[in-house]
Motif scaffolding. Structure first.
Motif, PDB file in Angstrom:
ATOM      1  N   GLU A 481       6.554   8.130 -40.849  1.00 59.27           N
ATOM      2  CA  GLU A 481       6.592   6.724 -41.262  1.00 59.27           C
ATOM      3  C   GLU A 481       6.674   5.822 -40.031  1.00 59.27           C
ATOM      4  N   PHE A 482       5.981   4.693 -40.111  1.00 59.00           N
ATOM      5  CA  PHE A 482       6.003   3.721 -39.023  1.00 59.00           C
ATOM      6  C   PHE A 482       5.968   2.329 -39.626  1.00 59.00           C
ATOM      7  N   SER A 483       6.801   1.433 -39.112  1.00 59.37           N
ATOM      8  CA  SER A 483       6.829   0.061 -39.615  1.00 59.37           C
ATOM      9  C   SER A 483       7.012  -0.909 -38.459  1.00 59.37           C
ATOM     10  N   ALA A 484       6.517  -2.134 -38.648  1.00 54.95           N
ATOM     11  CA  ALA A 484       6.648  -3.181 -37.639  1.00 54.95           C
ATOM     12  C   ALA A 484       6.786  -4.516 -38.343  1.00 54.95           C
ATOM     13  N   GLY A 485       7.571  -5.392 -37.754  1.00 56.73           N
ATOM     14  CA  GLY A 485       7.757  -6.716 -38.323  1.00 56.73           C
ATOM     15  C   GLY A 485       8.001  -7.738 -37.231  1.00 56.73           C
ATOM     16  N   LYS A 486       7.718  -8.996 -37.540  1.00 59.96           N
ATOM     17  CA  LYS A 486       7.885 -10.074 -36.574  1.00 59.96           C
ATOM     18  C   LYS A 486       8.330 -11.325 -37.309  1.00 59.96           C
ATOM     19  N   ALA A 498      14.960 -24.922 -39.032  1.00 59.94           N
ATOM     20  CA  ALA A 498      13.672 -24.442 -38.557  1.00 59.94           C
ATOM     21  C   ALA A 498      12.910 -23.736 -39.672  1.00 59.94           C
ATOM     22  N   SER A 499      11.579 -23.785 -39.613  1.00 57.30           N
ATOM     23  CA  SER A 499      10.743 -23.029 -40.530  1.00 57.30           C
ATOM     24  C   SER A 499      10.646 -21.596 -40.030  1.00 57.30           C
ATOM     25  N   LYS A 500      10.598 -20.655 -40.950  1.00 56.51           N
ATOM     26  CA  LYS A 500      10.574 -19.244 -40.587  1.00 56.51           C
ATOM     27  C   LYS A 500       9.462 -18.529 -41.340  1.00 56.51           C
ATOM     28  N   LEU A 501       8.786 -17.639 -40.641  1.00 55.76           N
ATOM     29  CA  LEU A 501       7.772 -16.783 -41.244  1.00 55.76           C
ATOM     30  C   LEU A 501       8.043 -15.354 -40.810  1.00 55.76           C
ATOM     31  N   ASN A 502       8.252 -14.480 -41.775  1.00 59.08           N
ATOM     32  CA  ASN A 502       8.475 -13.067 -41.493  1.00 59.08           C
ATOM     33  C   ASN A 502       7.301 -12.255 -42.025  1.00 59.08           C
ATOM     34  N   ILE A 503       6.704 -11.449 -41.169  1.00 58.46           N
ATOM     35  CA  ILE A 503       5.581 -10.584 -41.546  1.00 58.46           C
ATOM     36  C   ILE A 503       5.961  -9.149 -41.223  1.00 58.46           C
ATOM     37  N   SER A 504       5.751  -8.248 -42.162  1.00 54.06           N
ATOM     38  CA  SER A 504       6.092  -6.846 -41.930  1.00 54.06           C
ATOM     39  C   SER A 504       5.055  -5.940 -42.577  1.00 54.06           C
ATOM     40  N   ALA A 505       4.911  -4.751 -42.005  1.00 53.95           N
ATOM     41  CA  ALA A 505       3.974  -3.754 -42.522  1.00 53.95           C
ATOM     42  C   ALA A 505       4.585  -2.367 -42.372  1.00 53.95           C
ATOM     43  N   VAL A 506       4.308  -1.502 -43.332  1.00 54.54           N
ATOM     44  CA  VAL A 506       4.815  -0.130 -43.328  1.00 54.54           C
ATOM     45  C   VAL A 506       3.664   0.823 -43.636  1.00 54.54           C
ATOM     46  N   SER A 556       3.930  -7.371 -46.377  1.00 53.08           N
ATOM     47  CA  SER A 556       4.725  -8.415 -47.018  1.00 53.08           C
ATOM     48  C   SER A 556       4.927  -9.575 -46.061  1.00 53.08           C
ATOM     49  N   THR A 557       5.024 -10.761 -46.643  1.00 56.08           N
ATOM     50  CA  THR A 557       5.314 -11.974 -45.879  1.00 56.08           C
ATOM     51  C   THR A 557       6.343 -12.788 -46.641  1.00 56.08           C
ATOM     52  N   ALA A 558       7.180 -13.487 -45.909  1.00 56.11           N
ATOM     53  CA  ALA A 558       8.166 -14.395 -46.506  1.00 56.11           C
ATOM     54  C   ALA A 558       8.205 -15.645 -45.648  1.00 56.11           C
ATOM     55  N   PHE A 566       9.900 -22.261 -50.383  1.00 53.32           N
ATOM     56  CA  PHE A 566       9.693 -20.905 -49.904  1.00 53.32           C
ATOM     57  C   PHE A 566       8.454 -20.299 -50.562  1.00 53.32           C
ATOM     58  N   PHE A 567       7.916 -19.262 -49.898  1.00 52.80           N
ATOM     59  CA  PHE A 567       6.720 -18.568 -50.367  1.00 52.80           C
ATOM     60  C   PHE A 567       6.860 -17.100 -49.996  1.00 52.80           C
ATOM     61  N   ASN A 568       6.442 -16.190 -50.883  1.00 48.85           N
ATOM     62  CA  ASN A 568       6.489 -14.767 -50.561  1.00 48.85           C
ATOM     63  C   ASN A 568       5.281 -14.052 -51.151  1.00 48.85           C
ATOM     64  N   PHE A 569       4.910 -12.966 -50.497  1.00 48.88           N
ATOM     65  CA  PHE A 569       3.743 -12.188 -50.918  1.00 48.88           C
ATOM     66  C   PHE A 569       3.941 -10.747 -50.486  1.00 48.88           C
ATOM     67  N   ASP A 570       3.577  -9.809 -51.367  1.00 48.16           N
ATOM     68  CA  ASP A 570       3.589  -8.395 -50.978  1.00 48.16           C
ATOM     69  C   ASP A 570       2.491  -7.663 -51.725  1.00 48.16           C
ATOM     70  N   ILE A 571       1.968  -6.612 -51.082  1.00 49.66           N
ATOM     71  CA  ILE A 571       0.925  -5.795 -51.695  1.00 49.66           C
ATOM     72  C   ILE A 571       1.119  -4.360 -51.235  1.00 49.66           C
ATOM     73  N   ASN A 572       0.845  -3.406 -52.133  1.00 50.04           N
ATOM     74  CA  ASN A 572       1.093  -1.988 -51.870  1.00 50.04           C
ATOM     75  C   ASN A 572      -0.150  -1.174 -52.201  1.00 50.04           C
ATOM     76  N   PHE A 573      -0.551  -0.328 -51.252  1.00 50.90           N
ATOM     77  CA  PHE A 573      -1.680   0.576 -51.440  1.00 50.90           C
ATOM     78  C   PHE A 573      -1.167   2.011 -51.294  1.00 50.90           C
ATOM     79  N   ILE A 574      -1.653   2.907 -52.148  1.00 53.11           N
ATOM     80  CA  ILE A 574      -1.199   4.293 -52.085  1.00 53.11           C
ATOM     81  C   ILE A 574      -2.299   5.210 -52.597  1.00 53.11           C
ATOM     82  N   LYS A 575      -2.405   6.384 -51.982  1.00 50.79           N
ATOM     83  CA  LYS A 575      -3.395   7.383 -52.379  1.00 50.79           C
ATOM     84  C   LYS A 575      -2.741   8.747 -52.351  1.00 50.79           C
TER      85      LYS A 575
END
Length: 715
Positions: A481-486, A498-506, A556-558, A566-575
């Motif tokens: 497993e590997f994940s990164a976020g900023k 302050a306005s904040k934007l969080n982006i992450s991926a796994v 995912s983003t927040a 506020f605004f949020n979004f997430d999407i999941n792909f799996i095989k």
């Protein structure tokens, strides 16, 4: 992801693993017992969500810390803990929390009250919840599914409507044509408690702490329900008529009692210890009767579970940068399985039905020990973790001579059993520099020891009968497993956050070895056919005959524009894919075609936008408002992406023939307002467009337009 086959159900899916491959832990005690089965489970409904303090979802194999079954992940649930006031200036505190909820789609009512009392050395929590759920009503707006390959419009099947149901009138089964095909009712016997189901949950926790470094907690929980109609079975048809007049689970009853001692000691460095004893008793009954049949088949399973766990945490340096966790886990399960045929006309009971498990007792014993080491640098921006665990398990089933059992011939070999030793390990890192990046990676192994259900279940379904296999072994998972976020920030002034934007991926990749699947089998006498309840069924058994691979990723983003929007979004792909062979190192795997793996949900996610506001902290009439519009969406599950094996557990028969499960999206609205510290209201509209849809692998349609109102208060 959650699967449903009846209104009183909910089977969580984590990363393509479901049921006995997802570990549920409640207040530090394993909920997974010896008869947690492959397929779909409704056991999680016996946990009262009204008294939960928090819920942690741990994705991926977590065998080092949690042991067997944690292949897809862990659901770690904690109920509210009592508090003592010896650390404050208060002598005694008392609060009463309540809520009342009503939902229109299934005429559901829930009432809850809890009392939290804190004394100088004794604290307690008392909770009581009553719920009554009616039969759900599906949406009336049918989806546009386009054309098939021959240019014919695709429509949802009749199975998705409730066109007919069975009523019992003057001692006879009567097939009644439904006035409302969107109303998904169970069997109608004219009694109010047959409509949907009701449930009662009770909790009592007591905490005693007379010194700063030692506390004792007693935890008692009880949950029971009415009968729960198995809706997907009640809609099965034979020759145009319902196949079953009755199919329901008996009252789902769970009794839970635990004692936990927690100790904190500080010499040069801190030491923590946690010792837990727990007892659980679970009743699980199945009742079915075919249309116009006099005999009601009944299966009764009682499970008794004893748990003893020790967990220790020791800091290895004064700066608390190096930490060692270690402990032991012992569990014993005893399963009592009974079955009979009950004549509803005469009231006579016949002991001619085959029990689901060994009719002379079944047991499962596990012994485990683990150690986990973690270290971080002085700046606390880098952390390293490594651990290992060893588990030994023994599973047995005993048989005595009885009708049906004699034809299996297992009573002549009784008892039969399996033993397995399973080592696992994990290593990982987490890097969080001051630039507000976060990077994590891990490699872990997981396992699942075959339980009583895998090993000794006798079950007839769709012309096949599953029988015990004494040669079954553990399943293993290798996970990367590997994940990164900023996090990005901009703006911000004295009175303007302050306005904040969080982006992450796994991204994750799991390889499952020696996976348990159903294959054709022979009885001890070499027979491949068994007569079960009057039908000649083909014999199959669970065997280690597959390897599978699952990979997927999520994004995912927040966004917080300010403290209000506020605004949020997430999407999941799996095989998921698997190949069948005859062993872990079988060369045939290399030459076989890959097949779709069960329990793999389609692409899914959500998007939401909202507004929130709260009064200043100094305002004694503290108020808070929150409102959100959201869209839940799912992609299509194509028919070619279903597991084609005879052991398929994704309810392909409930999908659209030659099509699969359609894509869908729902628009939803939620809002809440806290009038004061002691009273608030929540209001929601779910599935605003009243869409008729089914989630993947579910045996009933999702609720249509649903208005939900909740009143909450604290005294």
């Amino acid at each position: 992801y959650v699967q449903q086959s009846q209104a009183g159900g909910g089977s969580p899916i984590l990363r393509g693993f479901e049921a006995n491959k997802v570990l549920i832990v409640l207040d530090g005690v394993r909920m997974n017992n010896a008869i947690y089965r492959n397929g779909h489970l409704q056991n999680i409904i016996t946990i009262d969500n009204a008294i939960l303090e928090r819920m942690e979802v741990i994705f991926g194999p977590s065998a080092v810390m949690y042991g067997s079954d944690a292949l897809g992940g862990v659901l770690n649930l904690r109920t509210i803990d009592p508090k003592v006031t010896r650390f404050t200036n208060d002598s005694t505190t008392l609060s009463t929390n309540w809520y009342s909820r009503y939902a229109t789609a299934n005429s559901a009512f829930t009432g809850h009250v809890d009392f939290v009392r804190g004394g100088k050395t004794v604290g307690s929590v008392t909770s009581f919840t009553v719920s009554k759920f009616g039969d759900p009503r599906a949406g009336k707006n049918l989806p546009d599914l386009g054309m098939d390959a021959e240019g014919v419009g695709v429509t949802i099947p009749d199975l998705w409507y409730r066109n007919q149901y069975v009523a019992r009138v003057n001692g006879d089964d009567i097939v009644v044509q439904s006035d409302d095909p969107f109303f998904q009712q169970g069997t109608d016997y004219g009694r109010w408690f047959q409509r949907g189901y009701f449930q009662i949950d009770f909790l009592q926790k007591l905490k005693i702490q007379k010194t700063d470094d030692l506390s004792h907690t007693l935890n008692f929980q009880f949950s029971t329900s009415s009968n729960i109609q198995r809706y997907d079975k009640l809609t099965e048809e034979k020759n145009g008529l319902p196949k079953f007049a009755e199919w329901y689970y008996g009252p789902q009853t769970r009794t839970f009692l635990s004692y936990r001692a927690e100790s904190t000691r500080k010499k040069k460095m801190k030491d923590f210890s946690n010792i837990t004893f727990a007892f659980q008793k679970i009743n699980e009954d199945r009742v079915q009767r075919k249309l116009n049949a006099a005999a009601r088949g009944r299966n009764f399973e009682d499970v008794y579970v004893l748990n003893f766990t020790t967990d220790f945490k020791k800091y290895l340096d004064e700066n608390e940068r190096h930490k060692l966790l270690y402990g032991t886990d012992i569990a014993y399960n005893y399963v009592r399985s009974k079955a009979d045929e009950f004549d509803i006309s005469t009231g006579t009971t016949f002991n001619t039905r085959i029990t689901r498990y060994g009719n002379d007792g079944n047991s499962m014993t596990t012994l485990a020990a683990y150690a986990n080491y973690s270290a971080q640098n002085e700046a606390k921006t880098f952390r390293f973790i490594a651990g290992a665990r060893y588990t030994y398990a023994n599973v047995t089933a005993s048989y005595r001579s009885a009708p049906g059992i004699d034809s299996l011939q297992y009573d002549q070999l009784s008892p039969i059993g399996i033993s397995a030793g399973s080592p696992t390990a994990a290593v990982g890192f987490a890097f969080s520099p001051k630039s507000k990046w976060s990077v994590k990676g891990s490699f872990s192994t997981g396992f699942r020891v075959p339980n009583v259900d895998d090993f000794s279940k006798i079950r007839s379904k769709s012309g096949y009968v599953t029988v015990p296999n004494p040669d079954l072994k553990s399943e293993y998972a290798l996970n990367t497993e590997f994940s990164a976020g900023k996090t990005f920030e901009w703006g911000g002034r004295e009175n303007d956050p302050a306005s904040k934007l969080n982006i992450s991926a796994v991204y994750y990749n799991t390889l499952l070895l020696d996976a348990i699947v159903r294959k054709e089998w022979e009885l001890p006498n070499g027979s491949t056919i068994l007569n079960v309840d009057g039908s000649e069924d083909r014999v199959i058994a669970n065997v280690n005959a597959a390897k599978a691979k699952i990979n997927g990723y999520s994004l995912s983003t927040a966004l917080e524009l300010n403290e209000k929007f506020f605004f949020n979004f997430d999407i999941n792909f799996i095989k998921g894919r698997y190949t069948e062979g005859f062993g872990l190192n079988d060369s045939q795997f290399e030459d076989l075609d890959e097949l779709p793996l069960s329990h793999i949900p389609p692409t899914h996610g959500s998007v939401g936008i909202g507004y929130q506001w709260s009064s200043p902290a100094e305002d004694m009439e503290w108020k808070k408002f929150r409102s959100e519009f959201s869209i839940q969406f799912n992609g299509r599950k194509h028919v070619n992406d279903y597991d084609p094996s005879s052991g398929n557990s994704d309810n392909l028969n409930q999908a659209i023939p030659d099509y699969g499960t359609p894509a869908w999206r729902t628009l939803n609205f939620r809002t809440s307002y806290q009038f004061s510290r002691g009273f608030g209201i929540n209001f929601a509209i779910e599935n605003i467009a009243d869409l008729h849809y089914r989630t993947f692998a579910s045996g009933l349609s999702a609720p249509g337009r649903n208005f939900v109102i909740t009143l909450r208060g604290t005294l």
